[in-house]
Every structure is written in structure tokens, then in C-alpha cells.
Design an enzyme around this catalytic site. Structure first.
Site, mmCIF file in Angstrom:
data_model
loop_
_atom_site.group_PDB
_atom_site.id
_atom_site.type_symbol
_atom_site.label_atom_id
_atom_site.label_comp_id
_atom_site.label_asym_id
_atom_site.label_seq_id
_atom_site.Cartn_x
_atom_site.Cartn_y
_atom_site.Cartn_z
ATOM 1 N N ASP A 83 0.827 -1.215 0.000
ATOM 2 C CA ASP A 83 0.000 0.000 0.000
ATOM 3 C C ASP A 83 0.861 1.265 0.000
ATOM 4 O OD1 ASP A 83 -2.328 1.456 -0.002
ATOM 5 O OD2 ASP A 83 -2.688 1.259 2.156
ATOM 6 N N GLY A 84 0.325 2.307 -0.601
ATOM 7 C CA GLY A 84 0.972 3.618 -0.551
ATOM 8 C C GLY A 84 1.515 4.118 -1.883
ATOM 9 N N HIS A 93 2.239 3.150 -9.030
ATOM 10 C CA HIS A 93 2.004 1.713 -9.228
ATOM 11 C C HIS A 93 3.163 1.078 -9.999
ATOM 12 C CE1 HIS A 93 -1.858 2.201 -7.461
ATOM 13 N NE2 HIS A 93 -2.425 2.817 -8.480
ATOM 14 N N LEU A 125 10.072 -21.078 -4.584
ATOM 15 C CA LEU A 125 9.121 -20.162 -3.947
ATOM 16 C C LEU A 125 7.707 -20.307 -4.509
ATOM 17 C CD1 LEU A 125 8.642 -17.543 -2.148
ATOM 18 C CD2 LEU A 125 9.099 -16.259 -4.250
HETATM 19 C C1 IPE Z 1 -5.461 -2.653 -0.024
HETATM 20 O O1 IPE Z 1 -5.116 -1.325 -0.179
HETATM 21 C C2 IPE Z 1 -5.390 -3.358 -1.328
HETATM 22 C C3 IPE Z 1 -4.067 -3.498 -1.912
HETATM 23 C C4 IPE Z 1 -2.936 -3.080 -1.399
HETATM 24 C C5 IPE Z 1 -4.032 -4.182 -3.162
HETATM 25 P P1 IPE Z 1 -6.221 -0.189 -0.334
HETATM 26 O O2 IPE Z 1 -5.476 1.087 -0.458
HETATM 27 O O3 IPE Z 1 -7.161 -0.528 -1.407
HETATM 28 O O4 IPE Z 1 -6.985 -0.297 1.057
HETATM 29 P P2 IPE Z 1 -7.811 0.819 1.844
HETATM 30 O O5 IPE Z 1 -8.779 1.397 0.870
HETATM 31 O O6 IPE Z 1 -6.846 1.830 2.335
HETATM 32 O O7 IPE Z 1 -8.443 0.077 2.967
HETATM 33 C C1 IPE Z 2 -1.750 0.218 -3.294
HETATM 34 O O1 IPE Z 2 -1.482 1.590 -3.366
HETATM 35 C C2 IPE Z 2 -1.948 -0.383 -4.653
HETATM 36 C C3 IPE Z 2 -3.334 -0.783 -4.949
HETATM 37 C C4 IPE Z 2 -4.313 -0.750 -4.109
HETATM 38 C C5 IPE Z 2 -3.612 -1.254 -6.302
HETATM 39 P P1 IPE Z 2 -2.661 2.644 -3.348
HETATM 40 O O2 IPE Z 2 -3.095 2.897 -4.739
HETATM 41 O O3 IPE Z 2 -3.733 2.208 -2.424
HETATM 42 O O4 IPE Z 2 -1.907 3.913 -2.771
HETATM 43 P P2 IPE Z 2 -2.473 4.948 -1.711
HETATM 44 O O5 IPE Z 2 -2.968 4.158 -0.535
HETATM 45 O O6 IPE Z 2 -3.570 5.696 -2.373
HETATM 46 O O7 IPE Z 2 -1.305 5.804 -1.362
HETATM 47 MG MG MG Z 3 -4.092 2.486 -0.456
#
Ligand code: IPE
Ligand code: IPE
Ligand code: MG
Length: 238
Positions: free
Chosen positions: A19-20, A36, A130
Site C-alpha cells: 500500500d501507498g 504503481h 518459492l
Molecule cells: C489494499 O489497499 C489493497 C491493496 C494493497 C491491493 P487499499 O489502499 O485498497 O486499502 P484501503 O482502501 O486503504 O483500505
Molecule cells: C496500493 O497503493 C496499490 C493498490 C491498491 C492497487 P494505493 O493505490 O492504495 O496507494 P495509496 O494508498 O492511495 O497511497
Molecule cells: Mg491504499
């Protein structure tokens, strides 16, 4: 410093909520897809490191069931990124003896992506290294419901006796059934929630949260998480 080696009580199965990416891109004044793309490079690095330290199983959360409700442009950008990534990294997985599988509901994925994922699964199915699982269009709750449907089918055709159901036998109806138990979940970006990731399997998993945004997650970050895990006392209710 990118030095990392296998440690005695490292986890067998690690799940990562990557995430992030969006925030990482925003900090740089770029579009979310740029984040991404940076995230994919990290995922690749992580797979290579996991092979090096002989991790048994790695599960990467790439796209949740709920992520379908993001803006159309981001969703299609992600789908085409997944397609390009599978294409690009097929030989990497083969060379590293990685067995690839997906978890999730592929019905809404673009046909080409679906086919490429299936191809990758079949090309690598005999590999013995793996066990890499990509959770894509995956939701833990949806996976449990899907399992219940399969279970009811088996019940109706008298393949099983529902009264004999146990935790272990129910797992046969869920994703990740042939993997070692999930030991550790890592979530980046500072959010401290599971967001529908491996709900059933996380019952006794250790949770590790870091503020690091996914595209900044380094081999040393993984090393830190694994050492932190190895020092924990897992009581498992005893
Ligand atoms: C969870 O992240 C899904 C993935 C990392 C693929 P999100 O960014 O979608 O989750 P929320 O919305 O913060 O809960
Ligand atoms: C996680 O990063 C990747 C996916 C959920 C596909 P985010 O797209 O959720 O990034 P943030 O949380 O908005 O920073
Ligand atoms: Mg996110």
C-alpha cells in the site's frame, strides 16, 4: 546496504499488503499510475529476495475486490500494468524456479490478462521453489463465500458430510489451500487494517505495520520485518 540472509526462525509464508503507491506518486507531483509502476519494481525485488532467503511462500496483494470501485482510468491503468508485468517477468519466474498462482475472482479481469495469468500458472506449475501467489481481484470475505458455495455443492452431491467439517477441511474450499500457514502479514504506508486480505488465514498470523510507502520498501525494510517476526513469541493460544 542490501545484504540479507536466511534466518533460523524466519516465517514460511509472508503476505504483503503493498500500500501507498498513490501517495508516493503524489509526493512527487506525479500521477498515481507512476506510483504503481514503481511498486511493481519493488514487487520484483521482493520476489528475488524471497528466493534468495528460501522463503517457502509469498503472497502479494495487488488488487482487492473493493479496488474495482476506483476511478475507471486508474483501474484500466492497473490492468494494463499487470498485463505488461506478467509478460515481462515470466522468464524471471522460470529462471528462479518460482511456482506462480493467483487468488481471487478472475471473472471481471480483462480477457487477455486472465489468459496471461493462466499461462503463467501453467508454465510454472512444476516449479519447486518459492510459491508465489498474486491476490488479484481478491477479497477475503468473497473467498469465504465462494468456499461455502463449493462446500454446499459437495454436500448436495454427498461428497462430504457437513457434520464432519473441521477448520482444516474447510480450508480445502478456500484460496491458498496448498500453502504453508500464513505466518506474517506486512502492510506498508501506515494504515493499520487488513482491507479484506486473507481474513480466514490471518487468524494467527503476526501483523507488521510500517509507515514506509510501498515504492520505498527496501530489502533492509524486509530484513527488519523478518527479524522483528523472528523475535516474537507465538503462543497460539497455549
Ligand atoms: C489494499 O489497499 C489493497 C491493496 C494493497 C491491493 P487499499 O489502499 O485498497 O486499502 P484501503 O482502501 O486503504 O483500505
Ligand atoms: C496500493 O497503493 C496499490 C493498490 C491498491 C492497487 P494505493 O493505490 O492504495 O496507494 P495509496 O494508498 O492511495 O497511497
Ligand atoms: Mg491504499
Amino acid at each position: 546496504n542490501t545484504h540479507i540472509e536466511k534466518i533460523p526462525n524466519q516465517p514460511k509464508h509472508v503476505g504483503i499488503i503493498m500500500d501507498g503507491n498513490g501517495r508516493w506518486a503524489k509526493l512527487r507531483g506525479k500521477r498515481r499510475i507512476f506510483g504503481h509502476e514503481a511498486g511493481v519494481i519493488k514487487a520484483r525485488e521482493l520476489v528475488e529476495t524471497s528466493v534468495k532467503i528460501e522463503l517457502e511462500a509469498l503472497t502479494l496483494y495487488a488488487f482487492s475486490s473493493e479496488n474495482w470501485s476506483r476511478p475507471k482510468k486508474e483501474v484500466s491503468g492497473l490492468m494494463s500494468l499487470f498485463e505488461r508485468t506478467i509478460e515481462k517477468y515470466t522468464s524471471l519466474l522460470i529462471d528462479n524456479n518460482v511456482r506462480f498462482k493467483t487468488a481471487g475472482d478472475p471473472s471481471m479481469l480483462p480477457k487477455i490478462l486472465k489468459r496471461k495469468l493462466e499461462q503463467m500458472e501453467s508454465i510454472t506449475s512444476e516449479n519447486t521453489g518459492l510459491k508465489l501467489t498474486l491476490a488479484i481481484a481478491y477479497g477475503g470475505q468473497q473467498d469465504i463465500i465462494n468456499g461455502i458455495k463449493l462446500l454446499i455443492d459437495d454436500h448436495n452431491s454427498q461428497v462430504i458430510d457437513i457434520n464432519q467439517m473441521t477448520v482444516e477441511s474447510f480450508e480445502d474450499y478456500l484460496s491458498f489451500k496448498d500453502l504453508p500457514e500464513l505466518d506474517l502479514i506486512i502492510r506498508t504506508s501506515g494504515e493499520t487494517r487488513l482491507s479484506n486480505f486473507m481474513l480466514w488465514q490471518s487468524a494467527y498470523a503476526e501483523l507488521y505495520f510500517t509507515k514506509t510507502l510501498w515504492p520505498d520498501f527496501k530489502i533492509t525494510s524486509l530484513n527488519k520485518a523478518l527479524h522483528n517476526y523472528s523475535e516474537r513469541l507465538r503462543k497460539l493460544g497455549k
